[in-house]
Scaffold this motif. Structure first.
Motif, PDB file in Angstrom:
ATOM      1  N   LEU A 201      -4.301   4.696   7.689  1.00  0.00           N
ATOM      2  CA  LEU A 201      -3.894   4.205   6.377  1.00  0.00           C
ATOM      3  C   LEU A 201      -2.370   4.155   6.268  1.00  0.00           C
ATOM      4  CD1 LEU A 201      -6.473   6.111   4.152  1.00  0.00           C
ATOM      5  CD2 LEU A 201      -6.311   3.625   4.378  1.00  0.00           C
ATOM      6  N   TYR A 202      -1.722   5.177   6.766  1.00  0.00           N
ATOM      7  CA  TYR A 202      -0.254   5.221   6.762  1.00  0.00           C
ATOM      8  C   TYR A 202       0.325   4.073   7.576  1.00  0.00           C
ATOM      9  CZ  TYR A 202       4.381   6.982   8.200  1.00  0.00           C
ATOM     10  OH  TYR A 202       5.716   7.116   8.476  1.00  0.00           O
ATOM     11  N   ASP A 203      -0.265   3.816   8.733  1.00  0.00           N
ATOM     12  CA  ASP A 203       0.223   2.751   9.595  1.00  0.00           C
ATOM     13  C   ASP A 203       0.126   1.394   8.905  1.00  0.00           C
ATOM     14  OD1 ASP A 203       1.071   1.640  12.176  1.00  0.00           O
ATOM     15  OD2 ASP A 203      -0.964   0.858  12.294  1.00  0.00           O
ATOM     16  N   GLN A 204      -0.895   1.192   8.106  1.00  0.00           N
ATOM     17  CA  GLN A 204      -1.086  -0.099   7.463  1.00  0.00           C
ATOM     18  C   GLN A 204      -0.373  -0.222   6.122  1.00  0.00           C
ATOM     19  OE1 GLN A 204      -5.171  -1.428   7.260  1.00  0.00           O
ATOM     20  NE2 GLN A 204      -5.677  -0.561   9.251  1.00  0.00           N
ATOM     21  N   TYR A 205      -0.344   0.867   5.341  1.00  0.00           N
ATOM     22  CA  TYR A 205       0.121   0.777   3.958  1.00  0.00           C
ATOM     23  C   TYR A 205       1.319   1.668   3.640  1.00  0.00           C
ATOM     24  CZ  TYR A 205      -4.562  -1.227   3.441  1.00  0.00           C
ATOM     25  OH  TYR A 205      -5.698  -1.977   3.589  1.00  0.00           O
ATOM     26  N   GLY A 206       1.708   2.552   4.576  1.00  0.00           N
ATOM     27  CA  GLY A 206       2.739   3.532   4.268  1.00  0.00           C
ATOM     28  C   GLY A 206       2.118   4.786   3.668  1.00  0.00           C
ATOM     29  N   PRO A 207       2.944   5.754   3.244  1.00  0.00           N
ATOM     30  CA  PRO A 207       2.409   7.015   2.692  1.00  0.00           C
ATOM     31  C   PRO A 207       1.559   6.767   1.452  1.00  0.00           C
ATOM     32  CG  PRO A 207       4.768   7.175   3.150  1.00  0.00           C
ATOM     33  CD  PRO A 207       4.413   5.734   3.279  1.00  0.00           C
ATOM     34  N   LEU A 208       0.379   7.396   1.419  1.00  0.00           N
ATOM     35  CA  LEU A 208      -0.541   7.232   0.296  1.00  0.00           C
ATOM     36  C   LEU A 208      -0.870   8.593  -0.308  1.00  0.00           C
ATOM     37  CD1 LEU A 208      -3.043   4.640   1.832  1.00  0.00           C
ATOM     38  CD2 LEU A 208      -1.131   4.186   0.282  1.00  0.00           C
ATOM     39  N   PRO A 209      -1.282   8.627  -1.562  1.00  0.00           N
ATOM     40  CA  PRO A 209      -1.620   9.909  -2.208  1.00  0.00           C
ATOM     41  C   PRO A 209      -2.999  10.393  -1.772  1.00  0.00           C
ATOM     42  CG  PRO A 209      -1.930   8.118  -3.757  1.00  0.00           C
ATOM     43  CD  PRO A 209      -1.323   7.507  -2.521  1.00  0.00           C
ATOM     44  N   ILE A 210      -3.079  10.842  -0.540  1.00  0.00           N
ATOM     45  CA  ILE A 210      -4.338  11.370  -0.028  1.00  0.00           C
ATOM     46  C   ILE A 210      -4.644  12.713  -0.698  1.00  0.00           C
ATOM     47  CG2 ILE A 210      -4.225  10.176   2.186  1.00  0.00           C
ATOM     48  CD1 ILE A 210      -3.041  12.694   3.414  1.00  0.00           C
ATOM     49  N   ILE A 211      -5.914  12.980  -0.932  1.00  0.00           N
ATOM     50  CA  ILE A 211      -6.312  14.228  -1.591  1.00  0.00           C
ATOM     51  C   ILE A 211      -6.666  15.253  -0.526  1.00  0.00           C
ATOM     52  CG2 ILE A 211      -8.022  15.313  -3.083  1.00  0.00           C
ATOM     53  CD1 ILE A 211      -8.091  12.799  -4.735  1.00  0.00           C
TER      54      ILE A 211
ATOM     55  N   PRO B 194      -1.932  10.484  -9.095  1.00  0.00           N
ATOM     56  CA  PRO B 194      -0.769  10.910  -8.297  1.00  0.00           C
ATOM     57  C   PRO B 194       0.137   9.742  -7.923  1.00  0.00           C
ATOM     58  CG  PRO B 194      -2.697  10.737  -6.911  1.00  0.00           C
ATOM     59  CD  PRO B 194      -3.175  10.485  -8.315  1.00  0.00           C
ATOM     60  N   SER B 195       1.388  10.054  -7.748  1.00  0.00           N
ATOM     61  CA  SER B 195       2.330   9.088  -7.191  1.00  0.00           C
ATOM     62  C   SER B 195       2.284   9.186  -5.670  1.00  0.00           C
ATOM     63  CB  SER B 195       3.744   9.364  -7.704  1.00  0.00           C
ATOM     64  OG  SER B 195       4.132  10.696  -7.370  1.00  0.00           O
ATOM     65  N   ARG B 196       2.939   8.284  -5.005  1.00  0.00           N
ATOM     66  CA  ARG B 196       2.915   8.279  -3.558  1.00  0.00           C
ATOM     67  C   ARG B 196       3.817   9.390  -3.012  1.00  0.00           C
ATOM     68  NH1 ARG B 196       3.343   2.139  -1.442  1.00  0.00           N
ATOM     69  NH2 ARG B 196       2.713   3.205   0.475  1.00  0.00           N
ATOM     70  N   PRO B 197       3.396  10.100  -1.984  1.00  0.00           N
ATOM     71  CA  PRO B 197       4.215  11.196  -1.439  1.00  0.00           C
ATOM     72  C   PRO B 197       5.382  10.664  -0.619  1.00  0.00           C
ATOM     73  CG  PRO B 197       2.269  10.876  -0.089  1.00  0.00           C
ATOM     74  CD  PRO B 197       2.121   9.937  -1.264  1.00  0.00           C
ATOM     75  N   GLU B 198       6.334  11.528  -0.388  1.00  0.00           N
ATOM     76  CA  GLU B 198       7.451  11.187   0.477  1.00  0.00           C
ATOM     77  C   GLU B 198       6.967  11.050   1.919  1.00  0.00           C
ATOM     78  OE1 GLU B 198      10.577  10.515  -0.333  1.00  0.00           O
ATOM     79  OE2 GLU B 198      10.139  10.799  -2.474  1.00  0.00           O
ATOM     80  N   LYS B 199       7.618  10.173   2.650  1.00  0.00           N
ATOM     81  CA  LYS B 199       7.252   9.958   4.046  1.00  0.00           C
ATOM     82  C   LYS B 199       7.334  11.248   4.853  1.00  0.00           C
ATOM     83  CE  LYS B 199       8.800   7.531   8.211  1.00  0.00           C
ATOM     84  NZ  LYS B 199       9.730   6.514   8.769  1.00  0.00           N
TER      85      LYS B 199
ATOM     86  N   ARG C 245       4.852   5.703  16.592  1.00  0.00           N
ATOM     87  CA  ARG C 245       5.188   4.935  15.394  1.00  0.00           C
ATOM     88  C   ARG C 245       6.512   5.383  14.800  1.00  0.00           C
ATOM     89  NH1 ARG C 245       5.206   4.176  10.013  1.00  0.00           N
ATOM     90  NH2 ARG C 245       4.147   2.324   9.161  1.00  0.00           N
ATOM     91  N   GLU C 246       6.752   6.693  14.822  1.00  0.00           N
ATOM     92  CA  GLU C 246       7.987   7.240  14.265  1.00  0.00           C
ATOM     93  C   GLU C 246       9.141   7.214  15.259  1.00  0.00           C
ATOM     94  OE1 GLU C 246       8.120   8.078  10.932  1.00  0.00           O
ATOM     95  OE2 GLU C 246       6.173   7.077  11.153  1.00  0.00           O
ATOM     96  N   ARG C 247       8.887   6.721  16.450  1.00  0.00           N
ATOM     97  CA  ARG C 247       9.896   6.616  17.511  1.00  0.00           C
ATOM     98  C   ARG C 247      10.494   7.986  17.843  1.00  0.00           C
ATOM     99  NH1 ARG C 247      11.556   1.383  18.356  1.00  0.00           N
ATOM    100  NH2 ARG C 247      13.660   2.020  18.952  1.00  0.00           N
ATOM    101  N   GLN C 248       9.664   8.992  17.807  1.00  0.00           N
ATOM    102  CA  GLN C 248      10.054  10.341  18.223  1.00  0.00           C
ATOM    103  C   GLN C 248       9.721  10.470  19.714  1.00  0.00           C
ATOM    104  OE1 GLN C 248       8.635  13.468  15.593  1.00  0.00           O
ATOM    105  NE2 GLN C 248       8.931  12.194  13.776  1.00  0.00           N
ATOM    106  N   TRP C 249      10.618   9.963  20.521  1.00  0.00           N
ATOM    107  CA  TRP C 249      10.322   9.716  21.935  1.00  0.00           C
ATOM    108  C   TRP C 249      10.071  10.990  22.726  1.00  0.00           C
ATOM    109  CZ3 TRP C 249       8.840   5.092  21.781  1.00  0.00           C
ATOM    110  CH2 TRP C 249       9.529   4.112  21.072  1.00  0.00           C
TER     111      TRP C 249
END
Length: 490
Positions: A150-160, A177-182, A228-232
């Motif tokens: 979901l994050y990969d497609q839409y970005g951070p979401l308010p997952i419960i 809820p609002s969307r959480p910080e990345k 995805r985060e380029r944390q090589w």
């Protein structure tokens, strides 16, 4: 806990239970707070019900149908086209109101809530603590897998992930809820996927448990997150950890990875098991075959004539590359061989993606071939890519990893002396398409390389803009929760 969330009850009514034949349907019609989660069988059934969320009724979700994980990952890229009316996706015309974009979102976000609720309920289940810990780790991994996609497609979401909201309908109903910080979201995924590795097995002794979450699955999702985060550094390390398990290995024959006669092979890291039963099978072949295709084994195949791989992609393969054989140019129509490059054929848009092959036991619908989500070849390519970024250029190890796949494909090896960092970066992207074409990774790969939009524009997709590296949040979700901020540009 006397109050049972209605979602969990629905899971049990629509669940599949691991038994002597694997993940088979089992219907329950007498559930109450007094008899719920009291035995190991109850727990196993409830946990397996969360696995059912990955396939639903066999459409969308983690299947090959339009609006599922696979087409969301390739439908806007150069390696996918279709005879169906999917211009919204292929031409970058999607909007928050687009139905196909809401299917994965609206199915999988509630699945995370269901997993959270069951994780909490397992705490008081009177079963063996070791078993309870393992089942909890499985649920956490499923939850993280879905949350990552979901994050990969839409970005951070308010997952419960707070059971107070998952199990208390009164609180959940008013929760906006609002969307959480990345940073929180990525940190949550990293923690979950790291911690469960201590508990999950590399494999299961009982073949009936095939398809359950493993240590390798958790590592693979974590590797995808780091890429995805380029944390090589972390990506290279995680890929090496998967290799060090000494459990996964390349199949000698590329086509055999998907063969109905070679299920559960050791190249597969995570799959969705299938059965030749309505709602539980694999429809990829039916989605693909042209209407005049005739079976090699005289099976009356279902043919919906949908998916194609554009000829431009087919043409990029080296002539003797065995991997191109799974993108079929010629087929038999009962009277003659049809050459897809000839004018006015059913292949005018492209070749047939046929990694999933004819199975003489089924007609191409609800086939028992498992859906392949992650496999070991991807690990090797991820490590090669990460090493190139870490070292400021390719290393001999990175070259060797790529050549393992090229050798299997029957094409000549590449040489370290022929590349610098930039050219090897481009080569890795191309090698990933040759190896993983139509497997769901192309959109993610192009975004990571900064080429999704430029590639689309070069292909004449003039409506593609920078906003399209994320899909829009479905408008229905925005309407339901006014605190849910839409992705930029929509």
């Amino acid at each position: 806990m006397k109050r049972i969330n209605i979602y969990l009850l629905l899971i049990l009514f629509l669940t599949i239970s691991a038994c002597e034949k694997g993940l088979e349907p089992e219907v329950f019609n007498s559930i109450s707070p007094e008899n719920f989660l009291k035995t190991e069988g109850d727990v196993k059934t409830a946990v397996t019900g969360i696995y059912y969320e990955l396939r639903g009724g066999g459409w969308e979700r983690y299947t090959a149908s339009w609006g599922g994980w696979l087409t969301q990952g390739i439908g806007c890229t150069d390696e996918w086209t279709t005879n169906w009316a999917t211009d919204e996706q292929t031409e970058f015309l999607w909007r928050p109101e687009s139905n196909f974009l809401s299917l994965f979102y609206t199915a999988m976000l509630p699945a995370i809530t269901k997993a959270t609720g069951l994780i909490k309920q397992l705490e008081s289940a009177p079963v063996d603590p070791v078993l309870r810990e393992r089942y909890t780790a499985e649920l956490r991994t499923i939850r993280a897998l879905i949350a990552f996609d979901l994050y990969d497609q839409y970005g951070p979401l308010p997952i419960i992930v707070d059971p107070e909201y998952a199990l208390n309908p009164a609180r959940a109903q008013s929760y906006k809820p609002s969307r959480p910080e990345k940073g929180w979201y990525v940190g949550f995924l990293e923690t979950e996927l790291s911690e469960v590795q201590r508990v999950l097995p590399v494999s299961y002794e009982n073949s009936a448990d095939y398809g359950r979450m493993t240590k390798g699955t958790a590592m693979m999702v974590l590797l995808k997150l780091y890429m995805r985060e380029r944390q090589w550094d972390k990506a290279a390390h995680t890929a090496q950890q998967i290799m060090d398990l000494k459990f996964y290995a390349l199949q000698a024959d590329y086509a055999s990875i998907w063969s109905y006669s070679n299920q559960h092979n050791n190249e597969l890291i995570f799959t969705i098991p299938s059965m030749a039963t309505g709602g539980y099978g694999n429809n990829f072949l039916a989605e693909t075959l042209p209407p005049d295709y005739v079976s090699h084994t005289n099976v009356p195949l279902t043919r919906w004539s949908g998916y194609r791989v554009p000829w431009a992609v087919w043409d990029r393969f080296e002539q003797n590359d065995k991997r191109r054989e799974r993108l079929v140019r010629w087929y038999w129509n009962g009277a003659q061989m049809i050459d897809g490059r000839a004018a006015n054929t059913h292949l005018k848009l492209g070749a047939l993606p046929m990694k999933y092959q004819e199975n003489p036991n089924t007609d191409g619908t609800w086939d028992a071939s498992e859906y392949v989500i992650y496999r070991y070849a991807d690990v090797l390519l991820c490590r090669a890519e990460a090493l190139n970024e870490i070292s400021g250029g390719p290393t001999q190890e990175a070259i060797d990893l790529v050549n393992l796949l090229r050798s299997r494909a029957g094409v000549n090896p590449i040489r370290l002396s022929d590349f610098n960092q930039s050219s090897f970066r481009d080569r890795i992207l191309q090698e990933r398409q040759w190896e993983l074409c139509t497997e769901g990774s192309r959109r993610q790969d192009l975004i990571r390389h900064g080429k999704l939009i430029s590639d689309a524009l070069a292909r004449g997709k003039r409506f593609a803009t920078d906003k399209d590296t994320l899909y829009p949040i479905p408008q229905s979700a925005i309407n339901e929760n006014p605190n849910l901020k839409q992705n930029a540009g929509y």
